[in-house]
Design a protein around this motif. Structure first.
Motif, short mmCIF file in Angstrom:
data_model
loop_
_atom_site.label_atom_id
_atom_site.label_comp_id
_atom_site.label_asym_id
_atom_site.label_seq_id
_atom_site.Cartn_x
_atom_site.Cartn_y
_atom_site.Cartn_z
N VAL A 24 0.84 -1.21 0.00
CA VAL A 24 0.00 0.00 0.00
C VAL A 24 0.88 1.25 0.00
CG1 VAL A 24 -1.61 1.35 1.38
CG2 VAL A 24 -2.04 -1.05 0.98
N CYS A 40 -8.29 -6.53 -1.97
CA CYS A 40 -8.98 -7.55 -1.17
C CYS A 40 -7.92 -8.51 -0.62
CB CYS A 40 -10.01 -8.28 -2.02
SG CYS A 40 -11.28 -7.17 -2.68
N SER A 41 -7.64 -8.35 0.65
CA SER A 41 -6.52 -9.10 1.25
C SER A 41 -7.07 -10.22 2.13
CB SER A 41 -5.68 -8.15 2.10
OG SER A 41 -6.32 -7.90 3.33
N LEU A 46 -6.30 -7.19 7.09
CA LEU A 46 -7.31 -6.14 6.93
C LEU A 46 -7.15 -4.95 7.90
CD1 LEU A 46 -10.47 -8.33 6.17
CD2 LEU A 46 -9.26 -6.83 4.58
N LEU A 49 -4.34 -2.81 6.77
CA LEU A 49 -4.62 -2.15 5.48
C LEU A 49 -5.60 -1.00 5.65
CD1 LEU A 49 -4.82 -4.87 2.69
CD2 LEU A 49 -3.02 -3.22 3.17
N THR A 53 -4.41 2.69 4.53
CA THR A 53 -5.06 3.35 3.39
C THR A 53 -5.86 4.60 3.79
OG1 THR A 53 -6.95 1.86 3.65
CG2 THR A 53 -5.30 1.24 2.00
N VAL A 60 -10.52 -0.94 0.77
CA VAL A 60 -10.13 -2.25 1.30
C VAL A 60 -11.32 -3.21 1.27
CG1 VAL A 60 -9.25 -3.47 3.33
CG2 VAL A 60 -8.37 -1.20 2.76
N VAL A 87 -13.73 -2.25 6.93
CA VAL A 87 -13.67 -2.82 5.58
C VAL A 87 -14.87 -2.34 4.78
CG1 VAL A 87 -13.88 -5.04 4.34
CG2 VAL A 87 -12.37 -4.84 6.33
#
Ligand code: 13P
Length: 250
Positions: A24, A40-41, A46, A49, A53, A60, A87
């Motif tokens: 990222v 999409c991890s 998550l 991220l 972000t 995300v 998310v």
């Protein structure tokens, strides 16, 4: 109606938390105005991220969810938990989940409904197996999967679903569908949505192509009138390649 292009990276079961955060940090300065970018991890990355972000144009997403809010479902994660993390998107009904984890159309539908109940945006995957394509059943399979997944959704919800058409034979094989062929099926999926909800919802729904999308073929797909983006596996794992995909989607 103009639909905002959306590129989503499906990392599948790749990347540790530190690898995810480095990625990222490498891509966040290279987002392209007018193109939505979603990573999409795996669940484990998550929270990091979402944090990494913040204040960027990278969104995300998760790759799965359980449709119940809580309960005795060892190893599962609910929409409420994903929403609580911050998310925004969730992939539902990926062919790998259908094939290896016995996800039926009915389960996919429950997951889509649960996602909306918690304010998550579904990226719904549909697509045919090689045998189905060879038997001329591609459109029938996509119709059945799409109609089943949308069951019970209001028109307002339906318009927010992102559909990813991923022919299974094209996933991870390097054998991508031709842009014309992907357009043919995706145009048909839009007709299916129109049959369910009418032209204005069908016009609003974004439909991605997925299956061996690479920086060197993204532009061909994006040039098609009904293709609004891509769901990308392998080529989303390297930051340089992901940046090229976002740039190619403009
Ligand atoms: O399954 C996919 C995305 O969900 C496609 O994977 P590849 O881009 O690696 O073919």
């Amino acid at each position: 109606m103009s639909r905002k292009p959306i590129i989503a990276g499906n990392w599948k079961m790749f990347k540790t938390v530190s690898e995810a955060v480095s990625f990222v940090n490498e891509v966040k300065g290279s987002t392209v105005e007018g193109v939505e970018s979603v990573i999409c991890s795996p669940f484990t990355s998550l929270p990091a991220l979402v944090e990494a972000t913040k204040g960027t144009d990278v969104h995300v997403g998760a790759q799965n969810l359980h449709f119940e809010d809580n309960g005795a479902f060892t190893g599962e994660i609910s929409c409420a938990m994903l929403k609580d993390l911050g998310v925004e998107y969730v992939i539902i009904g990926h062919s790998e989940r259908r094939a290896y984890f016995a996800e039926t159309d009915e389960i996919v539908n429950k997951k889509v409904i649960s996602a909306f109940r918690h304010g998550l945006k579904p990226i719904l995957c549909v697509g045919e197996k090689l045998e189905e394509r060879e038997a001329g059943q591609t459109k029938d399979v996509c119709k059945v999967q799409t109609e089943a997944a949308f069951a019970g959704l209001s028109a307002e919800q339906a318009a927010q679903v992102v559909i990813a058409y991923e022919p299974i034979w094209a996933i991870g094989t390097g054998k991508s569908s031709t842009a014309a062929d992907a357009q043919d099926v995706i145009g048909y999926i839009r007709e299916v949505v129109s049959g369910l909800y009418g032209a204005s919802v069908a016009d609003a729904v974004r439909i991605q192509y997925g299956g061996s999308v690479k920086p060197n073929n993204i532009a061909e797909y994006m040039a098609q009138p009904d293709i609004d983006g891509a769901l990308v596996g392998g080529a989303s794992l390297e930051s340089a390649s992901y940046i090229q995909l976002i740039q190619g989607a403009k």
